[in-house]
Scaffold this motif. Structure first.
Motif, short mmCIF file in Angstrom:
data_model
loop_
_atom_site.label_atom_id
_atom_site.label_comp_id
_atom_site.label_asym_id
_atom_site.label_seq_id
_atom_site.Cartn_x
_atom_site.Cartn_y
_atom_site.Cartn_z
N UNK A 128 0.84 -1.20 0.00
CA UNK A 128 0.00 0.00 0.00
C UNK A 128 0.87 1.26 0.00
N UNK A 129 1.91 1.23 0.83
CA UNK A 129 2.83 2.38 0.95
C UNK A 129 4.26 1.89 1.07
N UNK A 130 5.01 1.86 -0.03
CA UNK A 130 6.39 1.38 0.00
C UNK A 130 7.32 2.21 0.90
N UNK A 131 6.86 3.38 1.33
CA UNK A 131 7.67 4.25 2.19
C UNK A 131 7.39 4.04 3.68
N UNK A 132 6.62 3.02 4.02
CA UNK A 132 6.28 2.78 5.43
C UNK A 132 7.49 2.14 6.12
N UNK A 133 8.30 2.98 6.74
CA UNK A 133 9.58 2.56 7.31
C UNK A 133 9.41 1.50 8.41
#
Length: 230
Positions: A128-133
């Protein structure tokens, strides 16, 4: 990020606005904001009360999912795992493609030791969000440290550290996964690589607790190197 005095001032403003009896939509937003402040002040009893009050007046699907997720996290602080997991699942039911809902569900599943399912939730969060660290790191840690799929875990954590090179926690987890891989014919290679990674982690901003943990592990590695004449 508001400091404690600013948070108290904001609470007063919110309380005044709530006293004017706003419509349900505005009241919901005010209750959620006040609950977030209570969370930051570690007053989880008050925050849960506000989240439930917000749920009574919420109509927006995403807001309901957010409230469910926040109730889940608040319950976890009281070690109410079963209830927390139920609310996390309810959040995903409300918002199946919500990154927050899927991440919080993953956290709950990991805490409840459903680690394979937790990994799938973290992977979906990243879809959904590849930037979700946080989901990225949790995925790597659960695969390597918990499920003991060390080769796969090292690959995930290597990708994480390339994306976030100054994150000490991520580099530590890669170093630890490498250390745990120091068996068999590649024993020495992994051992020296782990030592290198732990030492590199110490050059980053680390908590005192993490520094102590790394120094203990480096001492173990030095003993292994010496005892094996490497």
């Amino acid at each position: 990020m508001l400091n404690q005095n600013e948070q108290q001032q904001r609470l007063e403003v919110i309380n005044q606005k709530i006293a004017t009896k706003p419509d349900d939509s505005e009241l919901c937003d005010l209750l959620i904001e006040r609950a977030h402040i209570y969370d930051s002040l570690k007053d989880h009893v008050a925050s849960i009360k506000d989240y439930f009050a917000a749920l009574d007046v919420a109509s927006d699907r995403e807001k309901v999912a957010h409230i469910n997720s926040m109730i889940s996290l608040a319950l976890l602080t009281h070690d109410k795992k079963e209830e927390a997991l139920w609310w996390a699942m309810a959040a995903v039911d409300r918002d199946p493609n919500g990154e927050e809902a899927n991440y919080v569900l993953g956290m709950n599943l990991a805490i409840s030791e459903f680690h394979n399912m937790a990994v799938e939730s973290f992977k979906k969060t990243l879809d959904i969000n590849p930037e979700h660290k946080e989901a990225f790191l949790a995925w790597g840690v659960n695969v390597s440290k918990i499920l003991k799929r060390l080769t796969e875990g090292r690959e995930i954590l290597t990708s994480y550290t390339k994306k976030y090179p100054t994150d000490a926690k991520g580099l530590f987890e890669l170093a630890f996964a490498t250390y745990m891989s120091s068996v068999g014919p590649n024993f020495a290679v992994h051992l020296f690589k782990a030592k290198e990674l732990f030492e590199k982690t110490l050059t980053l901003e680390c908590s005192e607790r993490l520094v102590r943990r790394i120094r203990d592990l480096l001492e173990e590695i030095d003993i292994l190197i010496a005892s094996n004449n490497l």
